[in-house]
Design a protein around this motif. Structure first.
Motif, PDB file in Angstrom:
ATOM      1  N   LEU A 448       0.736  -1.225   0.265  1.00 18.14           N
ATOM      2  CA  LEU A 448      -0.024  -0.212   0.141  1.00 18.14           C
ATOM      3  C   LEU A 448       0.855   1.317   0.019  1.00 18.14           C
ATOM      4  CD1 LEU A 448      -3.022   0.920  -0.041  1.00 18.14           C
ATOM      5  CD2 LEU A 448      -2.914   1.093   2.385  1.00 18.14           C
ATOM      6  N   ALA A 449       1.920   1.339   0.710  1.00 17.99           N
ATOM      7  CA  ALA A 449       2.653   2.442   0.407  1.00 17.99           C
ATOM      8  C   ALA A 449       3.222   2.814  -0.949  1.00 17.99           C
ATOM      9  CB  ALA A 449       4.329   2.118   1.109  1.00 17.99           C
ATOM     10  N   GLU A 450       3.433   1.755  -1.690  1.00 20.88           N
ATOM     11  CA  GLU A 450       3.414   2.282  -3.122  1.00 20.88           C
ATOM     12  C   GLU A 450       2.261   3.236  -3.700  1.00 20.88           C
ATOM     13  OE1 GLU A 450       3.576   0.341  -7.788  1.00 20.88           O
ATOM     14  OE2 GLU A 450       4.101  -1.000  -5.793  1.00 20.88           O
ATOM     15  N   ILE A 451       1.182   2.833  -3.202  1.00 25.49           N
ATOM     16  CA  ILE A 451      -0.108   3.349  -3.560  1.00 25.49           C
ATOM     17  C   ILE A 451      -0.339   5.002  -3.252  1.00 25.49           C
ATOM     18  CG2 ILE A 451      -2.669   3.339  -3.693  1.00 25.49           C
ATOM     19  CD1 ILE A 451      -1.021   0.995  -5.325  1.00 25.49           C
ATOM     20  N   TYR A 452       0.083   4.900  -1.992  1.00 28.54           N
ATOM     21  CA  TYR A 452       0.232   6.279  -1.170  1.00 28.54           C
ATOM     22  C   TYR A 452       1.175   7.209  -1.951  1.00 28.54           C
ATOM     23  CZ  TYR A 452      -2.463   5.943   2.851  1.00 28.54           C
ATOM     24  OH  TYR A 452      -3.584   5.855   3.954  1.00 28.54           O
ATOM     25  N   TYR A 453       2.276   6.776  -2.588  1.00 26.49           N
ATOM     26  CA  TYR A 453       3.343   7.672  -3.163  1.00 26.49           C
ATOM     27  C   TYR A 453       2.954   7.848  -4.606  1.00 26.49           C
ATOM     28  CZ  TYR A 453       6.824   7.192   0.440  1.00 26.49           C
ATOM     29  OH  TYR A 453       7.789   7.496   1.656  1.00 26.49           O
ATOM     30  N   MET A 454       2.397   6.856  -5.209  1.00 24.31           N
ATOM     31  CA  MET A 454       1.792   6.862  -6.437  1.00 24.31           C
ATOM     32  C   MET A 454       0.715   8.177  -6.345  1.00 24.31           C
ATOM     33  SD  MET A 454      -0.308   4.164  -8.817  1.00 24.31           S
ATOM     34  CE  MET A 454       1.029   3.006  -8.566  1.00 24.31           C
ATOM     35  N   LEU A 455      -0.048   8.310  -5.470  1.00 31.85           N
ATOM     36  CA  LEU A 455      -1.036   9.004  -5.324  1.00 31.85           C
ATOM     37  C   LEU A 455      -0.342  10.240  -5.242  1.00 31.85           C
ATOM     38  CD1 LEU A 455      -4.187  10.008  -5.376  1.00 31.85           C
ATOM     39  CD2 LEU A 455      -4.392   9.246  -2.959  1.00 31.85           C
ATOM     40  N   GLY A 466       1.035  20.292  -1.580  1.00 33.91           N
ATOM     41  CA  GLY A 466       0.656  20.228   0.130  1.00 33.91           C
ATOM     42  C   GLY A 466       0.008  18.783   0.322  1.00 33.91           C
ATOM     43  N   LEU A 467      -0.864  18.455  -0.684  1.00 32.94           N
ATOM     44  CA  LEU A 467      -1.674  17.118  -0.360  1.00 32.94           C
ATOM     45  C   LEU A 467      -0.524  15.899  -0.656  1.00 32.94           C
ATOM     46  CD1 LEU A 467      -4.115  15.323   0.397  1.00 32.94           C
ATOM     47  CD2 LEU A 467      -4.910  15.645  -1.995  1.00 32.94           C
ATOM     48  N   ALA A 468       0.401  16.135  -1.555  1.00 35.11           N
ATOM     49  CA  ALA A 468       1.349  15.179  -1.888  1.00 35.11           C
ATOM     50  C   ALA A 468       2.132  15.092  -0.463  1.00 35.11           C
ATOM     51  CB  ALA A 468       2.139  15.568  -3.241  1.00 35.11           C
ATOM     52  N   ALA A 469       2.719  16.034  -0.024  1.00 29.27           N
ATOM     53  CA  ALA A 469       3.443  15.695   0.996  1.00 29.27           C
ATOM     54  C   ALA A 469       2.902  15.113   2.249  1.00 29.27           C
ATOM     55  CB  ALA A 469       3.782  17.202   1.468  1.00 29.27           C
ATOM     56  N   GLU A 470       1.428  15.367   2.437  1.00 26.80           N
ATOM     57  CA  GLU A 470       0.704  14.707   3.483  1.00 26.80           C
ATOM     58  C   GLU A 470       0.557  13.225   3.244  1.00 26.80           C
ATOM     59  OE1 GLU A 470      -2.923  16.351   3.947  1.00 26.80           O
ATOM     60  OE2 GLU A 470      -2.349  18.499   4.100  1.00 26.80           O
ATOM     61  N   LEU A 471       0.508  12.653   2.025  1.00 21.79           N
ATOM     62  CA  LEU A 471       0.552  11.353   1.810  1.00 21.79           C
ATOM     63  C   LEU A 471       1.955  10.792   1.981  1.00 21.79           C
ATOM     64  CD1 LEU A 471      -1.564  11.592  -1.444  1.00 21.79           C
ATOM     65  CD2 LEU A 471      -2.389  10.311   0.482  1.00 21.79           C
ATOM     66  N   PRO A 486      12.418  14.154  11.578  1.00 21.95           N
ATOM     67  CA  PRO A 486      13.157  15.741  11.525  1.00 21.95           C
ATOM     68  C   PRO A 486      13.298  16.266  10.394  1.00 21.95           C
ATOM     69  CG  PRO A 486      14.731  13.743  11.267  1.00 21.95           C
ATOM     70  CD  PRO A 486      13.360  13.228  11.730  1.00 21.95           C
ATOM     71  N   ASP A 487      12.769  15.642   9.064  1.00 22.91           N
ATOM     72  CA  ASP A 487      12.899  16.291   7.843  1.00 22.91           C
ATOM     73  C   ASP A 487      11.657  15.917   7.115  1.00 22.91           C
ATOM     74  OD1 ASP A 487      13.839  17.590   5.532  1.00 22.91           O
ATOM     75  OD2 ASP A 487      14.946  15.785   4.716  1.00 22.91           O
ATOM     76  N   PRO A 488      10.455  16.201   7.496  1.00 20.02           N
ATOM     77  CA  PRO A 488       9.376  15.758   6.801  1.00 20.02           C
ATOM     78  C   PRO A 488       9.239  16.637   5.471  1.00 20.02           C
ATOM     79  CG  PRO A 488       8.693  17.592   8.624  1.00 20.02           C
ATOM     80  CD  PRO A 488      10.136  17.132   8.691  1.00 20.02           C
ATOM     81  N   VAL A 489       8.394  16.010   4.460  1.00 23.09           N
ATOM     82  CA  VAL A 489       8.131  16.679   3.100  1.00 23.09           C
ATOM     83  C   VAL A 489       7.041  17.783   3.373  1.00 23.09           C
ATOM     84  CG1 VAL A 489       7.288  16.145   0.986  1.00 23.09           C
ATOM     85  CG2 VAL A 489       8.514  14.292   2.140  1.00 23.09           C
ATOM     86  N   THR A 490       7.463  18.868   2.914  1.00 17.52           N
ATOM     87  CA  THR A 490       6.455  19.831   2.555  1.00 17.52           C
ATOM     88  C   THR A 490       6.246  20.458   1.289  1.00 17.52           C
ATOM     89  OG1 THR A 490       8.170  21.504   2.834  1.00 17.52           O
ATOM     90  CG2 THR A 490       7.693  20.636   5.037  1.00 17.52           C
ATOM     91  N   ALA A 491       5.390  21.372   1.326  1.00 21.80           N
ATOM     92  CA  ALA A 491       4.809  21.825   0.044  1.00 21.80           C
ATOM     93  C   ALA A 491       6.017  22.744  -0.547  1.00 21.80           C
ATOM     94  CB  ALA A 491       3.879  22.710  -0.021  1.00 21.80           C
ATOM     95  N   SER A 492       6.971  23.300   0.384  1.00 22.07           N
ATOM     96  CA  SER A 492       7.938  24.115  -0.090  1.00 22.07           C
ATOM     97  C   SER A 492       9.274  23.231  -0.658  1.00 22.07           C
ATOM     98  CB  SER A 492       8.343  25.156   0.896  1.00 22.07           C
ATOM     99  OG  SER A 492       8.667  24.552   2.135  1.00 22.07           O
ATOM    100  N   ASN A 493       9.564  22.121   0.006  1.00 24.08           N
ATOM    101  CA  ASN A 493      10.542  21.464  -0.417  1.00 24.08           C
ATOM    102  C   ASN A 493      10.324  20.293  -1.191  1.00 24.08           C
ATOM    103  OD1 ASN A 493       9.970  19.090   1.273  1.00 24.08           O
ATOM    104  ND2 ASN A 493      10.872  19.583   2.834  1.00 24.08           N
ATOM    105  N   LEU A 494       9.322  20.061  -1.637  1.00 23.42           N
ATOM    106  CA  LEU A 494       8.878  18.944  -2.605  1.00 23.42           C
ATOM    107  C   LEU A 494       9.096  19.359  -3.973  1.00 23.42           C
ATOM    108  CD1 LEU A 494       8.010  16.069  -2.421  1.00 23.42           C
ATOM    109  CD2 LEU A 494       5.719  16.832  -2.813  1.00 23.42           C
TER     110      LEU A 494
END
Length: 562
Positions: A448-455, A466-471, A486-494
């Motif tokens: 399922l992790a692949e499906i989250y990353y795909m989405l 933003g939604l991509a980072a949340e997933l 310590p280094d989450p994905v954000t809309a600004s660093n994605l």
């Protein structure tokens, strides 16, 4: 030529089965499905024989083409070992030829799988299932599993080669290649039809290797997700719709595992994240090739095991010989240092007993479980081994040697040593005391992790970073104590490169890296360690092997390989 091509593929596949011959078997003057099948057990044996081939298929040559041609893994020459006539360098430098063995293994293995599945489908479709206390729905589900498995093989073939011969029976001449679009449409049709007839995975049920509705939907989502690379037509919206539906449990009941090791552990058949996996009970030696490729001759002492290894493969280096990072020079590669500090996976692998373990890398001093140093047998003969995230001939530095200082050392494919490169332990390995667990982990094909990353990637491509980072963060958080990333994905660093990093981190060593790079137009257009971009788009496909053309002169080579 009639039937020759297809039957040859089937015969070779059976040779690969490594099966045994029963000496007291009963012979029939005319073997038909009605005379051969005596029970439901016989039906299941026929159904799952092509799945056994599929488990072999996702490893070895097919895995090597996906990973050793990309930025995360390499097989460096280590002194007198592993030059192999320059083969490993050819793949790393994208100089392969139509005579190279891994490429022939991928072409042959793909069509073997299709032939085996079609053979089983032909037999099972002729049976009266009611004679075995089974229903017409059971039969439809079995036949749909085989259709989905054929689609799986063809999807991989499309990814490797583009168009391949499309056949739907074992009757016929040696067939020419269909176009990319024709093969794409054939895969789509098989999967769409199979989805309507396959059962849902039950909530809380164990994964047993069968293709369920969710697995077929995930394969269709993969097809759409990479459609731009396959047929030049972006289909991210179609992939997004399917991925969201899978996450919403419209195709079966799945959820992300709460532990990073859950989808890979000895009991991963119970992981709620697994959408489709291959049970290890089919053939428990399927991981031996990986062990042999990756680990040092003396690593058996590290694992307290008895297996031999060839000390070939490792992660591409994150550091130069002087210890500084490559990140200022290459945006791709450096797989180990792409893991954040504090990531639970970044620890050295250690078996803790009773099926428990931590970490997934061999790094630093090589020690037995009792803490005793393990010594080398080549450049460091009799000296303690220390695995480094670097590639260089450190043993040749010093007075009277080849190099006077580390600063002079080159770092390239020809310059490895026996302790060169970090080693991945994605599949846990127990000690001999608990050897019944060895290779007990199932092989995840889709989780399922692949499906989250795909989405997430589909949302990013449509402008919703933003939604991509949340997933992505939904998956990342399980890799840190108390979810403190310590280094989450954000809309600004994605961006493109952070997305490729996230695919690399989560799916390191799962045989998909080349495909991800191609989808981002990075496979032939980006540099990484000891690899200069070719800028040659035809290398996104492998050549049709010369051996295949020799056996079927109706096959046309891929453009650029004429």
């Amino acid at each position: 030529m009639k039937k020759y091509f297809i039957y040859c593929m089937t015969a070779m596949a059976l040779l690969f089965a490594n099966g045994c011959t029963k000496l007291d078997q009963e012979f029939y003057s005319s073997v038909t499905p009605e005379t051969f099948f005596k029970s439901e057990k016989d039906i299941k044996a026929a159904l799952f024989r092509p799945f056994t081939h599929a488990k072999w298929y996702v490893g070895e040559d097919r895995w090597r083409l996906q990973e050793y041609t990309a930025d995360n893994f390499a097989i460096t020459t280590k002194g007198r070992h592993w030059y192999n006539g320059g083969e490993n360098e050819r793949y790393h430098y994208h100089r392969w030829t139509a005579d190279d063995g891994w490429i022939w293994g991928a072409w042959r293995g793909t069509l073997m799988g299709v032939a085996l599945a079609l053979d089983a489908k032909n037999d099972l479709s002729q049976l009266d299932y009611t004679k075995f206390s089974l229903t017409a729905d059971d039969q439809a589900a079995h036949l749909s599993q085989l259709d989905a498995l054929i689609a799986f093989f063809y999807l991989r073939g499309l990814d490797f080669f583009g168009g391949m011969p499309v056949f739907d029976s074992l009757e016929g001449e040696a067939l020419p290649r269909n176009t990319d679009e024709e093969l794409f449409n054939h895969i789509e049709t098989l999967l769409k039809d199979a989805i309507t007839k396959l059962p849902l995975k039950e909530e809380g049920g164990a994964e047993e290797g069968a293709i369920t509705k969710g697995a077929a939907a995930a394969l269709l989502a993969r097809l759409y997700f990479n459609a731009e690379a396959y047929i030049g037509k972006p289909m991210y919206e179609e992939a997004k719709t399917l991925a969201q539906a899978i996450i919403n449990n419209e195709y079966g009941f799945y959820s992300l595992d709460t532990e990073w090791y859950g989808p890979h552990s000895f009991t991963n058949d119970r992981s709620p994240e697994i959408i489709w996996s291959m049970p290890s009970e089919f053939k428990k030696l399927e991981y031996n090739w990986f062990y042999a490729d990756f680990y040092h001759y003396n690593t058996r002492q590290y694992f307290d095991q008895d297996m031999g290894a060839n000390n070939g493969a490792h992660l591409t280096p994150s550091r130069k010989p002087d210890g500084s990072l490559y990140k200022s020079e290459f945006k791709l590669g450096s797989p180990y240092e792409k893991f954040a500090d504090g990531d639970l996976r970044k620890k050295p692998y250690k078996y803790l007993g009773s099926g428990n373990y931590e970490g997934m890398f061999i790094i630093g001093p090589h020690l037995t479980p009792d803490g005793e140093p393990i010594v080398g047998g080549e450049e460091y003969n009799g000296e303690p081994l220390v695995f480094v995230d670097q590639v260089a001939r450190f043993s040749e530095v010093g007075p009277g040697k080849e190099y006077s200082s580390v600063s002079e050392l080159p770092s390239k494919m020809s310059e490895g040593e026996e302790n060169t490169g970090l080693r991945l332990v994605k599949v846990p390995i127990p000690t001999l005391n608990e050897n019944t667990l060895r290779w007990g982990a199932d092989l995840p094909i889709i989780r399922l992790a692949e499906i989250y990353y795909m989405l997430a990637e589909c949302h990013f491509r449509s402008g919703n970073a933003g939604l991509a980072a949340e997933l992505i963060n939904e998956v990342r958080k399980r890799n840190f104590e108390n979810g403190n990333d310590p280094d989450p994905v954000t809309a600004s660093n994605l961006d493109k490169y952070r997305l490729l990093d996230e695919w690399s981190i989560e799916f390191l060593g799962e045989g998909r890296r080349r495909t991800d790079l191609i989808r981002w137009d990075a496979f032939v257009n980006e540099n990484w360690w000891d690899h200069t971009a070719s800028k040659s788009a035809h290398l996104n496909r492998f050549p049709v092997p010369n051996e295949a053309i020799a056996g079927n002169n109706s096959l046309e080579p891929n453009p650029g390989y004429e």
